[in-house]
Design a protein around this motif. Structure first.
Motif, PDB file in Angstrom:
ATOM      1  N   SER A   1      54.688  32.662  73.066  1.00 38.00           N
ATOM      2  CA  SER A   1      55.008  31.244  72.885  1.00 38.00           C
ATOM      3  C   SER A   1      55.173  30.855  71.410  1.00 38.00           C
ATOM      4  O   SER A   1      54.280  31.112  70.592  1.00 38.00           O
ATOM      5  CB  SER A   1      53.873  30.423  73.519  1.00 38.00           C
ATOM      6  OG  SER A   1      53.651  29.233  72.815  1.00 38.00           O
ATOM      7  N   PRO A   2      56.277  30.215  71.040  1.00 35.45           N
ATOM      8  CA  PRO A   2      56.471  29.776  69.657  1.00 35.45           C
ATOM      9  C   PRO A   2      55.389  28.794  69.188  1.00 35.45           C
ATOM     10  O   PRO A   2      54.892  28.910  68.066  1.00 35.45           O
ATOM     11  CB  PRO A   2      57.849  29.105  69.652  1.00 35.45           C
ATOM     12  CG  PRO A   2      58.341  29.100  71.049  1.00 35.45           C
ATOM     13  CD  PRO A   2      57.464  29.967  71.876  1.00 35.45           C
ATOM     14  N   ASN A   3      55.000  27.866  70.048  1.00 34.50           N
ATOM     15  CA  ASN A   3      53.950  26.909  69.652  1.00 34.50           C
ATOM     16  C   ASN A   3      52.634  27.620  69.356  1.00 34.50           C
ATOM     17  O   ASN A   3      51.930  27.288  68.409  1.00 34.50           O
ATOM     18  CB  ASN A   3      53.698  25.868  70.754  1.00 34.50           C
ATOM     19  CG  ASN A   3      54.820  24.854  70.839  1.00 34.50           C
ATOM     20  OD1 ASN A   3      55.700  24.827  69.990  1.00 34.50           O
ATOM     21  ND2 ASN A   3      54.798  24.040  71.879  1.00 34.50           N
ATOM     22  N   ARG A   4      52.313  28.595  70.184  1.00 35.82           N
ATOM     23  CA  ARG A   4      51.053  29.327  69.995  1.00 35.82           C
ATOM     24  C   ARG A   4      51.078  30.122  68.699  1.00 35.82           C
ATOM     25  O   ARG A   4      50.087  30.188  67.977  1.00 35.82           O
ATOM     26  CB  ARG A   4      50.795  30.229  71.206  1.00 35.82           C
ATOM     27  CG  ARG A   4      49.519  31.020  71.120  1.00 35.82           C
ATOM     28  CD  ARG A   4      48.906  31.339  72.481  1.00 35.82           C
ATOM     29  NE  ARG A   4      49.862  31.713  73.491  1.00 35.82           N
ATOM     30  CZ  ARG A   4      50.394  32.944  73.623  1.00 35.82           C
ATOM     31  NH1 ARG A   4      50.049  33.917  72.803  1.00 35.82           N
ATOM     32  NH2 ARG A   4      51.257  33.199  74.588  1.00 35.82           N
TER      33      ARG A   4
ATOM     34  N   LEU B   1      42.669  25.935  79.121  1.00 39.54           N
ATOM     35  CA  LEU B   1      43.679  26.963  78.826  1.00 39.54           C
ATOM     36  C   LEU B   1      43.920  27.082  77.324  1.00 39.54           C
ATOM     37  O   LEU B   1      44.088  28.185  76.792  1.00 39.54           O
ATOM     38  CB  LEU B   1      45.001  26.648  79.554  1.00 39.54           C
ATOM     39  CG  LEU B   1      44.953  26.756  81.086  1.00 39.54           C
ATOM     40  CD1 LEU B   1      46.286  26.317  81.688  1.00 39.54           C
ATOM     41  CD2 LEU B   1      44.630  28.181  81.536  1.00 39.54           C
TER      42      LEU B   1
ATOM     43  N   MET C   1      53.660  41.201  80.548  1.00 39.14           N
ATOM     44  CA  MET C   1      55.058  41.577  80.732  1.00 39.14           C
ATOM     45  C   MET C   1      55.730  42.191  79.507  1.00 39.14           C
ATOM     46  O   MET C   1      56.957  42.205  79.428  1.00 39.14           O
ATOM     47  CB  MET C   1      55.844  40.340  81.217  1.00 39.14           C
ATOM     48  CG  MET C   1      55.337  39.840  82.574  1.00 39.14           C
ATOM     49  SD  MET C   1      56.145  38.336  83.148  1.00 39.14           S
ATOM     50  CE  MET C   1      57.801  38.933  83.485  1.00 39.14           C
TER      51      MET C   1
ATOM     52  N   MET D   1      59.401  35.808  76.610  1.00 37.57           N
ATOM     53  CA  MET D   1      58.735  36.448  77.754  1.00 37.57           C
ATOM     54  C   MET D   1      59.512  37.646  78.272  1.00 37.57           C
ATOM     55  O   MET D   1      60.719  37.579  78.484  1.00 37.57           O
ATOM     56  CB  MET D   1      58.570  35.425  78.874  1.00 37.57           C
ATOM     57  CG  MET D   1      57.510  34.380  78.543  1.00 37.57           C
ATOM     58  SD  MET D   1      57.148  33.312  79.947  1.00 37.57           S
ATOM     59  CE  MET D   1      58.623  32.313  79.972  1.00 37.57           C
ATOM     60  N   GLY D   2      58.803  38.743  78.477  1.00 34.39           N
ATOM     61  CA  GLY D   2      59.394  39.909  79.128  1.00 34.39           C
ATOM     62  C   GLY D   2      59.870  40.990  78.175  1.00 34.39           C
ATOM     63  O   GLY D   2      60.080  40.769  76.978  1.00 34.39           O
TER      64      GLY D   2
ATOM     65  N   THR E   1      48.761  36.137  76.548  1.00 37.22           N
ATOM     66  CA  THR E   1      48.059  35.676  77.738  1.00 37.22           C
ATOM     67  C   THR E   1      48.382  36.643  78.875  1.00 37.22           C
ATOM     68  O   THR E   1      49.393  37.335  78.842  1.00 37.22           O
ATOM     69  CB  THR E   1      48.494  34.254  78.124  1.00 37.22           C
ATOM     70  OG1 THR E   1      49.921  34.239  78.287  1.00 37.22           O
ATOM     71  CG2 THR E   1      48.123  33.257  77.055  1.00 37.22           C
TER      72      THR E   1
ATOM     73  N   GLN F   1      43.351  30.424  75.007  1.00 38.93           N
ATOM     74  CA  GLN F   1      44.407  31.034  74.196  1.00 38.93           C
ATOM     75  C   GLN F   1      44.003  31.219  72.736  1.00 38.93           C
ATOM     76  O   GLN F   1      44.625  31.992  72.010  1.00 38.93           O
ATOM     77  CB  GLN F   1      45.698  30.217  74.319  1.00 38.93           C
ATOM     78  CG  GLN F   1      46.258  30.302  75.739  1.00 38.93           C
ATOM     79  CD  GLN F   1      47.529  29.516  75.957  1.00 38.93           C
ATOM     80  OE1 GLN F   1      48.328  29.385  75.040  1.00 38.93           O
ATOM     81  NE2 GLN F   1      47.727  29.007  77.149  1.00 38.93           N
TER      82      GLN F   1
ATOM     83  N   SER G   1      63.189  40.570  75.991  1.00 38.09           N
ATOM     84  CA  SER G   1      63.052  39.586  74.914  1.00 38.09           C
ATOM     85  C   SER G   1      62.218  40.153  73.762  1.00 38.09           C
ATOM     86  O   SER G   1      62.609  40.046  72.586  1.00 38.09           O
ATOM     87  CB  SER G   1      62.414  38.304  75.474  1.00 38.09           C
ATOM     88  OG  SER G   1      62.374  37.307  74.494  1.00 38.09           O
TER      89      SER G   1
ATOM     90  N   ASP H   1      66.956  29.538  67.365  1.00 35.41           N
ATOM     91  CA  ASP H   1      65.875  29.112  68.249  1.00 35.41           C
ATOM     92  C   ASP H   1      65.414  30.234  69.166  1.00 35.41           C
ATOM     93  O   ASP H   1      64.713  30.011  70.134  1.00 35.41           O
ATOM     94  CB  ASP H   1      66.288  27.885  69.071  1.00 35.41           C
ATOM     95  CG  ASP H   1      67.489  28.179  69.949  1.00 35.41           C
ATOM     96  OD1 ASP H   1      68.100  29.263  69.809  1.00 35.41           O
ATOM     97  OD2 ASP H   1      67.823  27.332  70.794  1.00 35.41           O
ATOM     98  N   ARG H   2      65.846  31.471  68.835  1.00 37.70           N
ATOM     99  CA  ARG H   2      65.447  32.596  69.695  1.00 37.70           C
ATOM    100  C   ARG H   2      63.986  32.970  69.461  1.00 37.70           C
ATOM    101  O   ARG H   2      63.262  33.274  70.393  1.00 37.70           O
ATOM    102  CB  ARG H   2      66.344  33.804  69.413  1.00 37.70           C
ATOM    103  CG  ARG H   2      67.828  33.539  69.632  1.00 37.70           C
ATOM    104  CD  ARG H   2      68.148  33.228  71.089  1.00 37.70           C
ATOM    105  NE  ARG H   2      69.601  33.247  71.318  1.00 37.70           N
ATOM    106  CZ  ARG H   2      70.157  33.196  72.518  1.00 37.70           C
ATOM    107  NH1 ARG H   2      69.418  33.081  73.605  1.00 37.70           N
ATOM    108  NH2 ARG H   2      71.467  33.212  72.648  1.00 37.70           N
ATOM    109  N   TYR H   3      63.576  32.999  68.195  1.00 38.37           N
ATOM    110  CA  TYR H   3      62.196  33.338  67.848  1.00 38.37           C
ATOM    111  C   TYR H   3      61.757  32.428  66.698  1.00 38.37           C
ATOM    112  O   TYR H   3      62.592  31.878  65.989  1.00 38.37           O
ATOM    113  CB  TYR H   3      62.096  34.798  67.384  1.00 38.37           C
ATOM    114  CG  TYR H   3      62.657  35.799  68.361  1.00 38.37           C
ATOM    115  CD1 TYR H   3      61.982  36.100  69.544  1.00 38.37           C
ATOM    116  CD2 TYR H   3      63.871  36.445  68.121  1.00 38.37           C
ATOM    117  CE1 TYR H   3      62.490  37.009  70.454  1.00 38.37           C
ATOM    118  CE2 TYR H   3      64.389  37.358  69.034  1.00 38.37           C
ATOM    119  CZ  TYR H   3      63.700  37.632  70.196  1.00 38.37           C
ATOM    120  OH  TYR H   3      64.209  38.529  71.099  1.00 38.37           O
TER     121      TYR H   3
END
Lengths: 320, 320
Positions: free
Chosen positions: B67-70, B294, B255, B116-117, B147, B298, B120, B99-101
Motif C-alpha cells: 500500500s502506498p499510504n502505508r 487494523l 501474494m 498487489m500480487g 499484511t 499494520q 506488480s 502513480d504506479r508506485y
C-alpha cells in the motif's frame, strides 16, 4: 441476500449464455447469499455499511484501467461528455477509504482502477462483481481501457481484443483453486467487439484494429524484454518469440486480459478489452516517447469508449 | 555503463553467494551495460534524467509493502525514529511523476510501495534492482513489510518468513520466460531472519514467530475463501487445504513473497519478509476488525524493522 432479487428475475439469471430480457450480474458462489454481511475489503465498501442498490443500481457501463490517475481523468472526461448536471468538483473517489483502488461514478458509468497484473485485477473484479450483484445491476457492459506493447503495428494504435491468449498463445486462463489448476475460457463478447470497431470508424486520427491480446505475468522476462534486471535469453530468441506471437495473431501484450475475460464471462458481464500500444516491440523494449505523446496515446481508448457509451445512450456526439 | 564500477569492485561482485567485503547489487543481464540510456518507466526515473549514484548511492535498507499510504506512513515513522535533521515536510515522493508506485528516502532507508500480487511487485523489483545497480549500492538489505492472512495463529501476530512457498507448499517460484517455465529457488537470508527474530524479543506487546509463508496468485479462490464472486469448492475442502498448509509449516498467506525471494537472491540482495496477520483463516474469510485495530496491526512490522535498522546503524532505541 436470498431475498435481494424479485422472484421474476431468477429464471433469467440462471440462463447466462443467452440474453433474454434483463441479464443480471451474478456470482458463482453458493455461500454468498447466506452471509450476514459482505465486506468488500479492498474497495472499502460493504453490504451493511453502504446501500449498494441505491448507490450503484443504475450502473450500465464499467470502465477499468490500471492507473488510478488515468481512471480519474477518464471519469472527468466522461462527466464532460455526458453533460451531467452535477458539478465536476462533486465527483469523489468512492473508494477514498483505501488506496488499493479508486472508483468514480458518472451517471450510469463506473470508472475504476485495477493496478497492474492478474492478481491485482482479480481481487478488484471479485469485489466489483459482488458489488454489482448486491446492487442488482443488469445488462452491464465492462470494458478494460488500458495500455500495452504492440507487435508489428504503429505505436499509438488502438487494439480491440478479439481473443485474450496466454504466454503460449492459447485462449485460456489457468486459475489455481486451492492446489488444483482449473483451465477457463477467455472468450470475450464478439458483438461488443464488433460494435466497438464500428464506432472506431468515425475516429480518423488514429488507427484502430482487432487482434489477439497476449496476457503475461511479467513485464520483462515474460515479454521478451532485454532491459530487465534479469535476462537469460539472446536478442534473437526474444525477437523470435515476439514474431511467433505475431504469426499466431497477437497484436499487443498486456498483463490482465485473460483473467478479466474469464471472470466476466462466468458472471454475466459482456466484456471487451481496448488498449492503446505505447511502442512496437519488434522495434524496441523501452517506452521513451515524450510525456505529452504518451498522454495523448492514453486518451485514445477513452475517446473510443466515450463515443460507444454515448451511442448506446442515444446521445448526440459533438466531439471527434 | 561499463565504466560505472571501479575496477577493484568487479571481483567482489562476481562472488554473489559469499559476503567478502562489499557486496554490490548486481543485475543478471548481459545487455544492460550496452544501453545508452535506461528508462525505469514505472518509477519515472532514468540514467540520463537523474543522477542515480548521487540520489541513491548511500541506500542500505530498502523496505517495501503493497500500500502506498502505508509506505508513506513508514517513511514518516522512520524519519522520526532516525531523528534526521531535515524537515519532515521536505520528504517527497520520488516517483511522484507516476502513480504506479511511490518511493521515499529517509537517510539510508528507501520506502517503496509495490501494489498487489506477483506481477506488480515483479515490475517494481526489476526497476528497483536496476536503480540500485546504476547507483552502485552495496550491502543492501531489503525487507518486505506486509499484511497477510494467518493460519492457526492469533490475528495481529507478526510472521518472519523462513521459507516462501507456492500454492503447492513448494519453496519455488515458476517464472515464465518467453514460452518456457523456469523454476527458481525462493530461499531467503537465514541470518537476517534470525537477526530479526532476535530483535523481536525486545517487543513484548505482540507475538512474533517464524514460519513458512505461502504466496498465491489470487486472494479468493487461490486462498480457499468462500466469499469471492466465484467459489467452486466446499467449506470442508477449503478448510482441509488450509489445514494441510498448516501441517506443511505455513503460518501465513500473502501474494508476493516467492517472486520477491527469487529475484533478490539472484541479484545479491539479502532479503526478508515480515508480515502481520489480519485474521486467522482457520476461523474466518473476511477481514472485519475495526479500522483502528487494523491500523495498529499494520504498524507492528514497521516497529520491528525500525528497531532492526536502528540496531544495525548503532542508534540507541528510545521506543518500544
Amino acid at each position: 441476500m436470498a431475498s435481494i432479487f424479485p422472484a421474476s428475475s431468477t429464471p433469467m439469471r440462471s440462463d447466462r449464455n443467452t440474453y433474454v430480457g434483463k441479464c443480471f450480474v451474478h456470482v458463482e458462489n453458493p455461500y454468498l447469499d447466506s452471509m450476514d454481511e459482505d465486506v468488500l475489503y479492498h474497495l472499502d465498501l460493504g453490504t451493511k455499511t453502504h446501500n449498494l442498490p441505491a448507490m450503484f443500481g443504475d450502473v450500465k457501463f464499467v470502465c477499468i484501467g490500471g492507473s488510478p490517475n488515468r481512471m480519474k481523468a477518464f471519469a472527468l472526461f466522461m462527466h464532460k461528455e455526458l453533460r451531467l448536471e452535477d458539478a465536476e468538483e462533486d465527483m469523489k473517489d468512492i473508494c477514498a477509504g483505501t488506496d488499493r483502488y479508486c472508483m468514480y461514478k458518472i451517471g450510469p458509468v463506473l470508472s475504476i482502477s485495477h493496478g497492474m497484473g492478474i492478481p491485482s485485477i482479480s481481487i478488484m473484479l471479485h469485489e466489483l462483481i459482488k458489488l454489482l450483484y448486491h446492487a442488482r445491476c443488469c445488462d452491464v457492459t465492462i470494458i478494460r481501457i488500458g495500455t500495452s506493447g504492440g507487435i508489428g503495428i504503429a505505436p499509438g494504435s488502438v487494439v480491440i481484443t478479439d481473443e485474450a491468449v496466454d504466454s503460449f498463445f492459447k485462449p485460456q486462463f489457468e486459475q489455481i483453486i486451492l492446489d488444483n489448476i482449473v483451465t477457463r475460457s477467455t472468450e470475450l463478447d464478439k458483438e461488443l467487439a464488433e460494435e466497438l470497431l464500428n464506432c472506431s470508424k468515425d475516429i480518423s486520427d488514429f488507427p484502430t484494429l482487432t487482434g489477439h491480446t497476449m496476457c503475461t505475468y511479467d513485464f520483462y522476462e515474460g515479454q521478451g524484454r532485454l532491459d530487465g534486471a534479469l535476462c537469460s535469453f539472446s536478442r534473437e530468441k526474444g525477437l523470435d518469440y515476439l514474431k511467433r506471437a505475431y504469426n499466431a495473431g497477437v497484436r499487443n501484450i498486456e498483463m490482465e486480459s485473460t483473467v478479466f475475460a474469464a471472470m466476466c464471462r462466468l458472471c454475466g458481464l459482456k466484456a471487451a478489452v481496448v488498449c492503446v500500444t505505447l511502442l512496437d516491440r519488434l522495434e524496441c523494449d523501452q517506452i521513451n516517447f515524450p510525456h505529452d505523446v504518451l498522454v495523448e496515446y492514453q486518451k485514445r481508448p477513452q475517446r473510443l469508449i466515450s463515443k460507444f457509451i454515448k451511442q448506446r445512450l442515444g446521445l448526440r456526439d459533438q466531439t471527434s
